[in-house]
Design a protein around this motif. Structure first.
Motif, PDB file in Angstrom:
ATOM      1  N   VAL A  48       0.839  -1.202   0.000  1.00  0.00           N
ATOM      2  CA  VAL A  48       0.000   0.000   0.000  1.00  0.00           C
ATOM      3  C   VAL A  48       0.870   1.246   0.000  1.00  0.00           C
ATOM      4  N   ALA A  49       1.863   1.259   0.866  1.00  0.00           N
ATOM      5  CA  ALA A  49       2.762   2.410   0.936  1.00  0.00           C
ATOM      6  C   ALA A  49       3.490   2.609  -0.395  1.00  0.00           C
ATOM      7  N   GLY A  50       3.913   1.521  -0.997  1.00  0.00           N
ATOM      8  CA  GLY A  50       4.598   1.612  -2.285  1.00  0.00           C
ATOM      9  C   GLY A  50       3.692   2.117  -3.395  1.00  0.00           C
ATOM     10  N   ASP A  51       2.448   1.650  -3.411  1.00  0.00           N
ATOM     11  CA  ASP A  51       1.508   2.103  -4.440  1.00  0.00           C
ATOM     12  C   ASP A  51       1.233   3.597  -4.320  1.00  0.00           C
ATOM     13  N   ALA A  52       0.977   4.043  -3.102  1.00  0.00           N
ATOM     14  CA  ALA A  52       0.720   5.471  -2.899  1.00  0.00           C
ATOM     15  C   ALA A  52       1.969   6.291  -3.224  1.00  0.00           C
ATOM     16  N   ALA A  53       3.131   5.804  -2.807  1.00  0.00           N
ATOM     17  CA  ALA A  53       4.375   6.525  -3.079  1.00  0.00           C
ATOM     18  C   ALA A  53       4.639   6.613  -4.580  1.00  0.00           C
ATOM     19  N   HIS A  54       4.292   5.567  -5.318  1.00  0.00           N
ATOM     20  CA  HIS A  54       4.497   5.596  -6.769  1.00  0.00           C
ATOM     21  C   HIS A  54       3.663   6.714  -7.394  1.00  0.00           C
ATOM     22  N   GLY A  55       2.432   6.852  -6.951  1.00  0.00           N
ATOM     23  CA  GLY A  55       1.590   7.930  -7.457  1.00  0.00           C
ATOM     24  C   GLY A  55       2.135   9.300  -7.100  1.00  0.00           C
ATOM     25  N   ILE A  56       2.634   9.429  -5.877  1.00  0.00           N
ATOM     26  CA  ILE A  56       3.176  10.712  -5.419  1.00  0.00           C
ATOM     27  C   ILE A  56       4.458  11.058  -6.170  1.00  0.00           C
ATOM     28  N   LEU A  57       5.328  10.071  -6.362  1.00  0.00           N
ATOM     29  CA  LEU A  57       6.598  10.323  -7.047  1.00  0.00           C
ATOM     30  C   LEU A  57       6.418  10.630  -8.532  1.00  0.00           C
ATOM     31  N   MET A  58       5.399  10.054  -9.149  1.00  0.00           N
ATOM     32  CA  MET A  58       5.159  10.316 -10.571  1.00  0.00           C
ATOM     33  C   MET A  58       4.419  11.622 -10.805  1.00  0.00           C
ATOM     34  N   PHE A  59       3.804  12.173  -9.770  1.00  0.00           N
ATOM     35  CA  PHE A  59       3.000  13.385  -9.933  1.00  0.00           C
ATOM     36  C   PHE A  59       3.765  14.533 -10.571  1.00  0.00           C
ATOM     37  N   PRO A  60       4.960  14.910 -10.071  1.00  0.00           N
ATOM     38  CA  PRO A  60       5.654  16.042 -10.706  1.00  0.00           C
ATOM     39  C   PRO A  60       6.076  15.754 -12.147  1.00  0.00           C
ATOM     40  N   VAL A  61       6.402  14.517 -12.441  1.00  0.00           N
ATOM     41  CA  VAL A  61       6.798  14.157 -13.806  1.00  0.00           C
ATOM     42  C   VAL A  61       5.614  14.302 -14.755  1.00  0.00           C
ATOM     43  N   LEU A  62       4.465  13.780 -14.334  1.00  0.00           N
ATOM     44  CA  LEU A  62       3.275  13.834 -15.185  1.00  0.00           C
ATOM     45  C   LEU A  62       2.681  15.235 -15.244  1.00  0.00           C
ATOM     46  N   LYS A  63       2.763  15.978 -14.140  1.00  0.00           N
ATOM     47  CA  LYS A  63       2.187  17.325 -14.097  1.00  0.00           C
ATOM     48  C   LYS A  63       2.851  18.238 -15.110  1.00  0.00           C
ATOM     49  N   HIS A  64       4.132  18.023 -15.323  1.00  0.00           N
ATOM     50  CA  HIS A  64       4.863  18.827 -16.301  1.00  0.00           C
ATOM     51  C   HIS A  64       4.252  18.674 -17.701  1.00  0.00           C
ATOM     52  N   HIS A  65       3.635  17.542 -17.988  1.00  0.00           N
ATOM     53  CA  HIS A  65       3.080  17.269 -19.318  1.00  0.00           C
ATOM     54  C   HIS A  65       1.564  17.378 -19.364  1.00  0.00           C
ATOM     55  N   SER A  66       0.889  17.007 -18.264  1.00  0.00           N
ATOM     56  CA  SER A  66      -0.568  17.072 -18.233  1.00  0.00           C
ATOM     57  C   SER A  66      -1.031  17.020 -16.782  1.00  0.00           C
ATOM     58  N   GLU A  67      -1.545  18.141 -16.304  1.00  0.00           N
ATOM     59  CA  GLU A  67      -1.980  18.196 -14.902  1.00  0.00           C
ATOM     60  C   GLU A  67      -3.150  17.257 -14.654  1.00  0.00           C
ATOM     61  N   ARG A  68      -4.060  17.169 -15.603  1.00  0.00           N
ATOM     62  CA  ARG A  68      -5.214  16.282 -15.454  1.00  0.00           C
ATOM     63  C   ARG A  68      -4.769  14.825 -15.342  1.00  0.00           C
ATOM     64  N   SER A  69      -3.830  14.430 -16.157  1.00  0.00           N
ATOM     65  CA  SER A  69      -3.317  13.053 -16.096  1.00  0.00           C
ATOM     66  C   SER A  69      -2.566  12.812 -14.792  1.00  0.00           C
ATOM     67  N   ALA A  70      -1.824  13.804 -14.325  1.00  0.00           N
ATOM     68  CA  ALA A  70      -1.088  13.658 -13.068  1.00  0.00           C
ATOM     69  C   ALA A  70      -2.049  13.452 -11.904  1.00  0.00           C
ATOM     70  N   VAL A  71      -3.097  14.253 -11.859  1.00  0.00           N
ATOM     71  CA  VAL A  71      -4.089  14.119 -10.792  1.00  0.00           C
ATOM     72  C   VAL A  71      -4.833  12.795 -10.922  1.00  0.00           C
ATOM     73  N   GLY A  72      -5.171  12.419 -12.145  1.00  0.00           N
ATOM     74  CA  GLY A  72      -5.861  11.148 -12.372  1.00  0.00           C
ATOM     75  C   GLY A  72      -5.018   9.953 -11.954  1.00  0.00           C
ATOM     76  N   TYR A  73      -3.748   9.979 -12.295  1.00  0.00           N
ATOM     77  CA  TYR A  73      -2.860   8.872 -11.926  1.00  0.00           C
ATOM     78  C   TYR A  73      -2.686   8.795 -10.416  1.00  0.00           C
ATOM     79  N   LEU A  74      -2.451   9.951  -9.783  1.00  0.00           N
ATOM     80  CA  LEU A  74      -2.304   9.973  -8.331  1.00  0.00           C
ATOM     81  C   LEU A  74      -3.575   9.466  -7.652  1.00  0.00           C
ATOM     82  N   THR A  75      -4.716   9.908  -8.121  1.00  0.00           N
ATOM     83  CA  THR A  75      -5.993   9.471  -7.546  1.00  0.00           C
ATOM     84  C   THR A  75      -6.181   7.970  -7.707  1.00  0.00           C
TER      85      THR A  75
END
Length: 157
Positions: A48-75
């Motif tokens: 669980v911790a790893g799954d949530a951390a993966h979403g958090i760590l990918m957020f800045p990478v994805l946000k740079h290209h698409s904020e909607r996708s970053a939020v969707g992936y994190l969610t």
């Protein structure tokens, strides 16, 4: 690496859990192996911790290209982690049931067996919902990778 480590820990926990929950006399096995069952559930909680951390760590990478996708992936990753946490709790609920089953002696234990079966089925549903959200997260991630070229196109497909 975080994703792979989470998979390894989750698979190890699942092997422990399934070896106990699928035993012929399940509640007796649960009572006898409650520590192993708890270790398996803790392994799932580490996932669980790893799954949530993966979403958090990918957020800045994805946000740079698409904020909607970053939020969707994190969610999607947080929802996945939530369902797996519920799954771990449903596994841990089996431990007091196993103890009650042993303490019941000759009394009617059919209600405890029914409860155990219901929790096993709920555990399966929680797992299936978690895997659906993992699939949604994967689609979001691969779509961003495909559109942006962050990884080679054939790999994104």
């Amino acid at each position: 690496m975080l994703y792979l480590a989470g998979m390894v820990v989750g698979i190890g926990g699942n092997i422990l859990i399934q070896s106990i929950l699928t035993a012929p006399d399940g509640l007796s096995s649960i009572a006898a192996s409650s520590m192993l069952l708890a270790v398996g559930a803790v392994c799932w909680l580490a996932t669980v911790a790893g799954d949530a951390a993966h979403g958090i760590l990918m957020f800045p990478v994805l946000k740079h290209h698409s904020e909607r996708s970053a939020v969707g992936y994190l969610t999607a990753r947080v929802v996945d982690a939530t369902f797996i946490a519920v799954m771990a709790l449903l596994i841990l609920i089996q431990i007091p049931l196993g103890a009650a089953y042993l303490n019941a002696g000759t009394a009617d234990t059919s209600s405890l067996q029914v409860l155990s079966t219901v929790f096993n089925q709920a555990n399966l549903y929680a797992y299936e919902f978690a895997m659906i959200t993992v699939g949604v997260a994967g689609l979001i991630l691969c779509t961003v990778f495909l559109r942006t070229g962050l990884i080679p196109r054939p790999l994104a497909l």
